[in-house]
Design a protein around this motif. Sequence first.
Motif, PDB file in Angstrom:
ATOM      1  N   GLY A  31       0.863  -1.186   0.000  1.00 29.05           N
ATOM      2  CA  GLY A  31       0.000   0.000   0.000  1.00 29.05           C
ATOM      3  C   GLY A  31       0.892   1.225   0.000  1.00 29.05           C
ATOM      4  O   GLY A  31       0.733   2.145   0.809  1.00 29.05           O
ATOM      5  N   GLY A  37       1.259   3.706  -2.040  1.00 23.33           N
ATOM      6  CA  GLY A  37       0.802   4.995  -2.569  1.00 23.33           C
ATOM      7  C   GLY A  37       1.762   5.501  -3.635  1.00 23.33           C
ATOM      8  O   GLY A  37       2.237   4.735  -4.483  1.00 23.33           O
ATOM      9  N   ARG A  45       6.371   7.583  -1.155  1.00 22.87           N
ATOM     10  CA  ARG A  45       7.283   8.406  -0.330  1.00 22.87           C
ATOM     11  C   ARG A  45       7.998   7.582   0.736  1.00 22.87           C
ATOM     12  O   ARG A  45       9.199   7.776   0.975  1.00 22.87           O
ATOM     13  N   ASP A  81       1.162  -1.544  -4.699  1.00 23.90           N
ATOM     14  CA  ASP A  81      -0.065  -0.782  -4.465  1.00 23.90           C
ATOM     15  C   ASP A  81      -1.147  -1.282  -5.419  1.00 23.90           C
ATOM     16  O   ASP A  81      -0.853  -1.780  -6.505  1.00 23.90           O
ATOM     17  N   GLY A  82      -2.405  -1.117  -5.004  1.00 22.31           N
ATOM     18  CA  GLY A  82      -3.532  -1.593  -5.797  1.00 22.31           C
ATOM     19  C   GLY A  82      -4.048  -0.573  -6.790  1.00 22.31           C
ATOM     20  O   GLY A  82      -4.970  -0.878  -7.556  1.00 22.31           O
ATOM     21  N   ASP A 136      -2.985  -6.496  -5.520  1.00 23.29           N
ATOM     22  CA  ASP A 136      -3.768  -6.373  -4.292  1.00 23.29           C
ATOM     23  C   ASP A 136      -2.933  -6.900  -3.129  1.00 23.29           C
ATOM     24  O   ASP A 136      -2.235  -7.913  -3.268  1.00 23.29           O
ATOM     25  N   ALA A 137      -3.032  -6.232  -1.992  1.00 19.50           N
ATOM     26  CA  ALA A 137      -2.280  -6.655  -0.810  1.00 19.50           C
ATOM     27  C   ALA A 137      -2.666  -8.061  -0.370  1.00 19.50           C
ATOM     28  O   ALA A 137      -1.893  -8.740   0.309  1.00 19.50           O
ATOM     29  N   PHE A 178       2.066   1.048   5.847  1.00 24.38           N
ATOM     30  CA  PHE A 178       1.991   2.329   6.562  1.00 24.38           C
ATOM     31  C   PHE A 178       0.734   3.079   6.126  1.00 24.38           C
ATOM     32  O   PHE A 178       0.620   3.509   4.973  1.00 24.38           O
ATOM     33  N   MET A 179      -0.202   3.203   7.038  1.00 22.12           N
ATOM     34  CA  MET A 179      -1.448   3.931   6.802  1.00 22.12           C
ATOM     35  C   MET A 179      -2.237   3.363   5.614  1.00 22.12           C
ATOM     36  O   MET A 179      -2.902   4.114   4.898  1.00 22.12           O
ATOM     37  N   ASP A 199      -7.435   0.984   4.813  1.00 17.75           N
ATOM     38  CA  ASP A 199      -7.960   1.360   3.492  1.00 17.75           C
ATOM     39  C   ASP A 199      -8.166   0.134   2.608  1.00 17.75           C
ATOM     40  O   ASP A 199      -8.501   0.279   1.424  1.00 17.75           O
TER      41      ASP A 199
END
Length: 239
Positions: free
Chosen positions: A49, A51, A54, A70-71, A92-93, A109-110, A114
């Motif tokens: 995930g 994003g 960063r 990331d998805g 997908d995770a 992380f964060m 989601d």
Amino acid sequence: MTLREDWETHAAQWIRWARAPGHDSYWRLHRDQFLRLLPPPGRLTLDIGCGEGRLSRDLKQLGHRVIAIDGSPSMVAAAREADPSMDIRLADAAALPIEDASADLAVAFMSPHDMDDMSGAVRESARVLQRGGKLCLAIVHPINSAGNFVDRTADAAFVIKGDYLGVFDYSDAIEHNGLPMTFCSRHRPLESYFLALEEAGFVVEALREPRVPDQAADTEADRRWQRLPLFLHIRARRE
Ligand SMILES: C[S@@+](CC[C@H](N)C(=O)[O-])C[C@H]1O[C@@H](n2cnc3c(N)ncnc32)[C@H](O)[C@@H]1O
């Protein structure tokens, strides 16, 4: 619409939001606290995930060999564009394109709050981690997603009107320093995360409830989050 589709829908907003220097909680509040929870760089670190990438770039700077996943196609494209040398995968995770027992660290992380299938993502992390490998998570604290402060004063009451023990989707459309962002997430009680870890064969070895540091508590509204945790950080060991 799935949460994964929601994140693709809002990817352009997120990329602007996440790349505005010093703009969001990553810089102001909890990146450094999260990094302190991680073991030193080892064989392979997965950023699940990721994003626009960063944290993956920060981990690379710190000496980690990173594969980021990331998805959202737009997030993956942005992460690849920011550092073409990095291995960024669209997946997908809960179905990682990674070999069994090939990593010694996975971070999410964060992103777990989601994900549509958070338990599946935790199971997949267990599959791709070697024994003794670590899974480090940062999530919106379930206390935070369960309720709201009644106003923006430092000593405002915090009210849970709904069902803390329930599972529900929520969407927060906010604007900060002129940048709009819609967060689409799922509230789950603490037990959901700990059950997922337990059933996948993880033992939790560290837990943090980072508070807003004094130097970042600029407003009364910020100071409310020195009384309650915004986030939850977990380090778990794959048995
Ligand atoms: C809040 S962003 C965090 C991004 C990054 N970790 C950061 O802090 O800058 C959540 C990310 O989770 C991703 N995501 C949501 N569901 C996913 C899934 N099922 N599989 C993989 N990634 C997913 C979204 O596309 C989004 O990029």
